[in-house]
Design an enzyme around this catalytic site. Sequence first.
Site, mmCIF file in Angstrom:
data_model
loop_
_atom_site.group_PDB
_atom_site.id
_atom_site.type_symbol
_atom_site.label_atom_id
_atom_site.label_comp_id
_atom_site.label_asym_id
_atom_site.label_seq_id
_atom_site.Cartn_x
_atom_site.Cartn_y
_atom_site.Cartn_z
ATOM 1 N N CYS A 289 -4.420 11.119 1.410
ATOM 2 C CA CYS A 289 -3.578 9.913 1.416
ATOM 3 C C CYS A 289 -2.113 10.170 1.103
ATOM 4 O O CYS A 289 -1.251 9.928 1.940
ATOM 5 C CB CYS A 289 -4.138 8.898 0.429
ATOM 6 N N LYS B 189 0.830 -1.219 0.000
ATOM 7 C CA LYS B 189 0.000 0.000 0.000
ATOM 8 C C LYS B 189 0.867 1.272 0.000
ATOM 9 O O LYS B 189 0.656 2.196 -0.787
ATOM 10 C CB LYS B 189 -0.915 -0.037 1.228
HETATM 11 C C1 UGA Z 1 -4.689 7.816 -3.699
HETATM 12 C C2 UGA Z 1 -4.300 6.591 -4.560
HETATM 13 O O1 UGA Z 1 -4.310 6.929 -5.948
HETATM 14 C C3 UGA Z 1 -5.231 5.424 -4.306
HETATM 15 O O2 UGA Z 1 -4.796 4.292 -5.036
HETATM 16 C C4 UGA Z 1 -5.212 5.126 -2.802
HETATM 17 O O3 UGA Z 1 -6.139 4.096 -2.498
HETATM 18 C C5 UGA Z 1 -5.604 6.370 -2.033
HETATM 19 O O4 UGA Z 1 -4.703 7.421 -2.333
HETATM 20 C C6 UGA Z 1 -5.545 6.045 -0.572
HETATM 21 O O5 UGA Z 1 -4.448 5.794 -0.061
HETATM 22 O O6 UGA Z 1 -6.611 5.918 0.060
HETATM 23 P P1 UGA Z 1 -6.537 9.737 -3.972
HETATM 24 O O7 UGA Z 1 -5.772 10.495 -2.942
HETATM 25 O O8 UGA Z 1 -8.000 9.631 -3.862
HETATM 26 O O9 UGA Z 1 -5.998 8.213 -4.075
HETATM 27 O O10 UGA Z 1 -6.302 10.422 -5.349
HETATM 28 P P2 UGA Z 1 -5.467 10.368 -6.675
HETATM 29 O O11 UGA Z 1 -6.452 10.449 -7.765
HETATM 30 O O12 UGA Z 1 -4.442 9.328 -6.794
HETATM 31 O O13 UGA Z 1 -4.782 11.781 -6.511
HETATM 32 C C7 UGA Z 1 -3.715 12.027 -5.612
HETATM 33 C C8 UGA Z 1 -2.940 13.212 -6.094
HETATM 34 O O14 UGA Z 1 -2.406 12.937 -7.374
HETATM 35 C C9 UGA Z 1 -3.795 14.462 -6.249
HETATM 36 O O15 UGA Z 1 -3.158 15.575 -5.725
HETATM 37 C C10 UGA Z 1 -3.988 14.616 -7.723
HETATM 38 O O16 UGA Z 1 -4.085 15.942 -8.124
HETATM 39 C C11 UGA Z 1 -2.761 13.935 -8.267
HETATM 40 N N1 UGA Z 1 -3.084 13.306 -9.551
HETATM 41 C C12 UGA Z 1 -4.131 12.468 -9.623
HETATM 42 C C13 UGA Z 1 -2.340 13.580 -10.651
HETATM 43 O O17 UGA Z 1 -1.370 14.349 -10.586
HETATM 44 N N2 UGA Z 1 -2.679 12.988 -11.827
HETATM 45 C C14 UGA Z 1 -3.750 12.164 -11.936
HETATM 46 O O18 UGA Z 1 -4.042 11.650 -13.015
HETATM 47 C C15 UGA Z 1 -4.482 11.886 -10.803
#
Ligand code: UGA
Length: 442
Positions: free
Chosen positions: A278, A209
């Site tokens: 997260c 994780k």
């Molecule tokens: C993240 C992980 O992606 C999940 O797999 C995990 O389950 C979750 O944390 C957790 O630990 O519970 P999340 O925080 O909901 O999920 O969001 P993401 O979509 O991954 O975004 C995280 C960061 O990455 C954000 O700041 C977002 O802006 C950035 N991001 C996201 C990008 O730069 N590019 C993307 O395509 C998506």
Amino acid sequence: MKISIIGTGYVGLVTGLSLANLGHQVSCVDIDKNKVSQINSGTPPFFEPGVAEMLTKIIKQKKLLATDNLEKSVKDSEIVIVAVGTPTTNNKIDLSIIKKASEQIGNALEESSDYKVITVKSTVLPGTTAEIIKPTLEKYSKKTAGKDFGLCMNPEFLREGNALEDAMNPDRIVIGQLDEKSGQEFAKIYSKLSSPKIFTNLWTAELIKYTSNSLFATLISFANEISRIAEAIGKVDVLDVWKGVHLDKRLNPIVEGKRINPAFLSYLLSGCGFGGSCFPKDIQALATFASEHNTDASLIKSVININDTQPGRVVSHLQKALVNLKGKKIAVLGLAFKPETDDTRESPALPIVKQLTLEGAEVVGHDPMAKVADIIQVDTIKEALGDADAAVVVTSWKEYRDLTPDIFKQYMKQPILIDARRIYDKRVFSKAGITYKGIGLA
Ligand code: UGA
């Protein structure tokens, strides 16, 4: 199967809904009575696409019931999933909530005669399930894990904004097991899913994780470091760099003549940094954990450092464009940490607004969904842009991506736009008379 889920946050409630949708009887436990009655009346305590509709459907089918009675819920269940929060306090993971929940589950186990599997879904550092949760459960139940009850660690990989879809169609199911019986019994809840199942020990499941979240966070900080180098050169647009890199067949394979454009490439783009509940807390917790284990996680520490300083780069762009920020009206478009969520936890918008305010700017925020108590916010994009000296796009909401240069020109005092997510076409905007600046663009 009868499943009890402790904690009704994003992970707990969404997991509960997906398991109920698979036909299980789910009991969702929360100490917050308001949340319990909200859920039972069909209203999710947070915004997440599809969750309200799914909750209404599942409640009608009587497949899910929320309760504040942990003891009864555990006693009535075959599987108990722990999905309470594990925040980071003073750079360290805070286990007080999960310890308390383990004590209560232990108490309920003492009075149960059947074999149940307790599964940790909360994000916890390697060793937590075996070395902290297991002894707590054993102490309070006066029973032995691996004999009287089973113990597993099943990390969750759902993303906010896609939570339900991710939970219902998991790309993999990682099951850390204390012993084979625990894993086999727990895996039954997913028997209808064809997703690959990985059975490991408890420590490995926990590290999978953290590794997953750290990897994506590392991609983002790497992309942001490259944006700084591009800005320093002055003749490079980092977007062109990523176009050139992304087309490598190893990153973006060609299948049947077409690029597959894997989602991970979207993390390899420069912007104003990652946020959410997260990535920031998990990588900080992992860095501290590593140093406590005499390992210098220098790469992870750099990832954090780049991310912490990236919002300041956005403010520097504004300073450069406006010379003095004092008394200037700045429209901040986007407060949520990413689109499709109202979550502002660790959003880069917060340090950007704070720094701008400290510099004496008059900040007006806008977000299609998120609300932040101490930021002046308006309901429409037009109001935010009205008479503004500059605008900065912090969240790549569709509402913003769809904007054309006209609206900036029509409403702003001067059309200075800082694109911190690089969502606009530089050529189109510049040609239309917008002073277009952005991350990775000198
Ligand atoms: C993240 C992980 O992606 C999940 O797999 C995990 O389950 C979750 O944390 C957790 O630990 O519970 P999340 O925080 O909901 O999920 O969001 P993401 O979509 O991954 O975004 C995280 C960061 O990455 C954000 O700041 C977002 O802006 C950035 N991001 C996201 C990008 O730069 N590019 C993307 O395509 C998506």
